[in-house]
Write a protein that holds these residues in place. Sequence first.
Motif, mmCIF file in Angstrom:
data_model
loop_
_atom_site.group_PDB
_atom_site.id
_atom_site.type_symbol
_atom_site.label_atom_id
_atom_site.label_comp_id
_atom_site.label_asym_id
_atom_site.label_seq_id
_atom_site.Cartn_x
_atom_site.Cartn_y
_atom_site.Cartn_z
ATOM 1 N N ILE A 1 4.089 7.182 3.103
ATOM 2 C CA ILE A 1 4.353 5.903 3.765
ATOM 3 C C ILE A 1 4.288 4.784 2.729
ATOM 4 N N TYR B 1 8.962 4.977 6.248
ATOM 5 C CA TYR B 1 8.484 6.358 6.389
ATOM 6 C C TYR B 1 9.670 7.268 6.689
ATOM 7 N N LYS C 1 3.027 -6.632 9.288
ATOM 8 C CA LYS C 1 3.051 -5.390 8.515
ATOM 9 C C LYS C 1 4.403 -4.714 8.674
ATOM 10 N N LYS D 1 0.860 -1.192 0.000
ATOM 11 C CA LYS D 1 0.000 0.000 0.000
ATOM 12 C C LYS D 1 0.897 1.244 0.000
ATOM 13 N N TYR E 1 1.670 -4.934 3.745
ATOM 14 C CA TYR E 1 0.730 -5.515 4.716
ATOM 15 C C TYR E 1 0.558 -7.026 4.560
ATOM 16 N N LEU F 1 6.146 6.632 13.153
ATOM 17 C CA LEU F 1 5.158 6.393 12.102
ATOM 18 C C LEU F 1 3.911 7.264 12.257
ATOM 19 N N CYS G 1 6.368 -0.952 7.566
ATOM 20 C CA CYS G 1 6.163 0.406 7.062
ATOM 21 C C CYS G 1 7.488 1.127 6.902
ATOM 22 N N GLU H 1 3.768 0.855 2.802
ATOM 23 C CA GLU H 1 3.332 -0.206 3.725
ATOM 24 C C GLU H 1 3.249 -1.543 3.002
#
Length: 441
Positions: free
Chosen positions: A83, A176, A172, A71, A87, A181, A174, A85
């Motif tokens: 971001i 960033y 998950k 994502k 998942y 986050l 991420c 991501e």
Amino acid sequence: MVGKSMLDLEVIPERSLGNEQWEFVLGMPLCQAVHILQRYCRVIKAVQLVYCEQAPLSTDLLLNLTSDGIKLVFDSVTQRLKIIEVYNLAKVKLKYCGKVFASPQTAPTIEQIDQSFGATHPGVYDASQQLFVLNFRGLSFSFPIESKFQPRYAHGLGSLQFPNGASPIVSKMCIYNGNSLPDAKAPPMPVSCFYGSLYLDHLEIVRDVQTGMARGLTLTLMSEASGVAKISELRKHTYECVVQFGNTCQDVLSNLGCPSKIFYKAEDKMKIHSPGAHRLVRSRNSDYFYNYFALGIDVLFDARTHTVKKFVLHSNFPGHYNFNQYTRCEFRIPVLNGKEPAALREPAALREAASPSSQSSDASDSRSFITTFSTWDSVHSLCLKPSEKPVVLNRSSSTNTTNPFGSTFCYGYQNMIFEVVPNNHIASVTLYQPSSKELLS
């Protein structure tokens, strides 16, 4: 039947996710990410665009790569990548510094993450979601862990004891910018995403103080700094230029560079609304546009004089027919009525998302502006009174006459035309060269 090949991607904390062919980089514009997805559509096959139709500035824009479990989260104001991501780590192969830490053969367990990324601060437990979040700078991993294990979390994730010796697997990941986050913001557009093109920081419409008519544009542009040898030393160069009605093609080229495309105007659908439209002589030559997609503007030239006669500024709101064809143009139109209408001031969230250069210029500027983010109600009720009822515009191409987004409404004020979408936002602003009669009235 041969199954879909799995994406093999390199993770760079606080920067990017990609491979040798393509890369999603934090801060890159939405249009560049979509271009990657279009170019590699045989590899990345299922993509969803998610946005809020009624309040497009209230929530982030999402590109959901459903077949790959990825994502991409874009800031709704700047439309830059905020971001990255992942998942569903079972759908991709992930590497860090060339070493695999998540694949069908390598489960991304707590031990594997610790081995691949090294030591970090103790994780944070989210009781509501039953997740442990392990944070590195610019990177976080979420582990599903039942609440009954929380009291034992005294010496880090490695101290947790699980039944049958099982270790939780990352649910998950991420990427960033920054340390947190929840506080992550889209960074400025990295120079590595310029690819030799000019990009717009912001522009201001120049209006005549006496008549209020728009005369041209003052643009603050960004480019790669010249004379740089190493990628690590890439720097951004910012400069200001002015283009006005009556400028020649050479003037525009010297200021804005070569256009992305040149479009010859075959018909004018708004001509019918001009006085005595039936008496207008059809020219043998066609007026032509310089399309600057990376700047979010179009410049129209007169076919006879080859001088500027019109500017079009594109806001690039989702739900508009031309969405993602242009990078968002962050424009400002100064209000000249001597008052400072409070409703025209940008919301605090939008001011915070503005670029540093535009923020510094605004700090010492007490004028009021209509901006890319102003709603039509605020513009209409406080300062600009349209000269007539709106014209309904239904866009479509010559090959496909359907438009799933519906019609827009065009309001005229002096020598400016505001195109407004049904959710009350300004989709585009067209500035046209006023006639001598309009200047005298």
